[in-house]
Write a protein that holds these residues in place. Structure first.
Motif, short mmCIF file in Angstrom:
data_model
loop_
_atom_site.label_atom_id
_atom_site.label_comp_id
_atom_site.label_asym_id
_atom_site.label_seq_id
_atom_site.Cartn_x
_atom_site.Cartn_y
_atom_site.Cartn_z
N UNK A 162 -24.54 1.48 -6.56
CA UNK A 162 -23.23 0.90 -6.86
C UNK A 162 -22.94 1.07 -8.34
N UNK A 163 -21.68 1.26 -8.66
CA UNK A 163 -21.29 1.51 -10.05
C UNK A 163 -21.10 0.18 -10.77
N UNK A 165 -23.12 -0.46 -13.54
CA UNK A 165 -23.69 -0.26 -14.86
C UNK A 165 -25.15 -0.61 -14.98
N UNK A 166 -25.75 -1.11 -13.89
CA UNK A 166 -27.14 -1.55 -13.92
C UNK A 166 -28.00 -0.90 -12.84
N UNK A 167 -27.41 0.04 -12.08
CA UNK A 167 -28.12 0.66 -10.96
C UNK A 167 -28.24 2.16 -11.17
N UNK A 168 -29.47 2.64 -11.24
CA UNK A 168 -29.74 4.07 -11.37
C UNK A 168 -29.62 4.76 -10.01
N UNK A 169 -29.30 6.05 -10.01
CA UNK A 169 -29.31 6.76 -8.72
C UNK A 169 -30.69 6.75 -8.10
N UNK A 170 -30.76 6.80 -6.79
CA UNK A 170 -32.03 6.83 -6.10
C UNK A 170 -32.88 8.03 -6.52
N UNK A 206 -23.91 8.10 -0.85
CA UNK A 206 -23.76 7.29 -2.07
C UNK A 206 -22.80 7.88 -3.10
N UNK A 207 -22.53 9.17 -3.00
CA UNK A 207 -21.72 9.83 -4.02
C UNK A 207 -22.49 10.28 -5.24
N UNK A 208 -23.81 10.08 -5.26
CA UNK A 208 -24.62 10.43 -6.41
C UNK A 208 -25.63 11.52 -6.09
N UNK A 284 -24.07 4.81 -14.60
CA UNK A 284 -22.65 4.79 -14.25
C UNK A 284 -22.18 6.05 -13.55
N UNK A 285 -22.96 7.11 -13.64
CA UNK A 285 -22.60 8.35 -12.96
C UNK A 285 -21.51 9.12 -13.66
#
Length: 285
Positions: A162-163, A165-170, A206-208, A284-285
């Protein structure tokens, strides 16, 4: 009493029944034997037997040596300190790690399509609650199920994004097989295609573009040093020494370096290759 002749219908029925029974028993036996058509139809290795012993780097020191607390050579380049954890560590003292300068974490979520880390909530949410940027990773077993199946399982059990700001891509952990053949009994092309399947499924969900964790030695041996992922998937590389060393083909730089498996509080310590705002940008991607 009539005598049954050799060609009587009673004997024919009994003979056919006996033959059918023998054939059924033979087929049942073959299905249970390795290397037979029955086993090949299943097409996959058994599910992991000790997933709690499998984590990012669990096989690296075993196959490549090192792991003994060698600190990185001091550099003028900006870095951010991190850790990675899994179920074998149990409940983690996140406030202690935060006080010690750790600002990001990766947490093992899943393995194959049968295992979820029983401490995932404490580790994933606990790191977030102390202020860390955190992400989840999946320990791959390419011989047990398809890349798509394992990516979907990962997303469904904590590996989403989720965007905020605290979650890195898997991240996808590709390393030496803890259960047998180093390369999971697959060809280089087969493994590359399996990973493409995993990454494409993860991005669709996920879009990432996911991070890949792998060592240069394993990558060379098992993928033929493929350069297929360097342009899209950030590299998290383990090497337990004073420098990150040679990178796999396709990557001109690493994003995360797992530099030791024997750090204080939590063994696996990582260094993000950049300043904190670059780590935020990755989140944030």
């Amino acid at each position: 009493m009539p005598v049954l002749r050799s060609g009587s219908p009673h004997r024919s029925v009994r003979t056919r029944t006996t033959v059918a029974g023998i054939l059924l028993a033979t087929v049942s036996l073959l299905v249970g034997l390795p290397g037979t058509a029955g086993a090949a139809a299943a097409g996959h290795a058994p599910e992991p037997r000790h997933p709690e012993q499998d984590w990012a780097g669990s096989q690296i020191a075993r196959h490549e040596g090192g792991g003994g607390g060698v600190l990185p050579t001091p550099s003028l380049a900006a870095t951010v300190e991190g850790v990675d954890v899994s179920g074998h560590q149990g409940n983690v003292n996140w406030s202690g790690l935060w006080s010690g300068g750790v600002k990001f974490a990766y947490v093992k979520a899943t393995e194959s399509t049968s295992y979820t880390n029983p401490y995932f909530a404490q580790q994933y949410n606990g790191s977030y609650d102390t202020g860390m940027i955190r992400g989840a990773y999946h320990f791959a077993t390419p011989d047990t199920s398809s890349g798509a199946a394992q990516a979907n399982y990962f997303v469904a059990h904590g590996g989403g994004w989720s965007k905020d700001g605290k979650t890195l891509p898997g991240a996808l952990d590709m390393e030496y097989n803890p259960y047998g053949d180093t390369c999971y009994g697959m060809t280089a092309t087969g493994l590359v295609n399996w990973m493409k399947d995993w990454f494409a499924t993860y991005k669709a969900r996920t879009g990432r573009d996911a991070v890949i964790y792998t060592s240069t030695s394993w990558w060379k041996q098992c993928t033929g040093n493929s350069a297929a992922f360097g342009a899209t998937n950030p590299l998290w590389v383990p090497r337990y020494g004073s420098s990150v060393g040679e990178l796999p083909a396709g990557w001109g730089f690493h994003t995360i370096w797992q530099y030791t498996s024997t750090g204080p509080t939590v063994g696996d310590r990582d260094s993000f290759n950049g300043a904190y705002d670059r780590l935020q940008a990755l989140a944030n991607g």
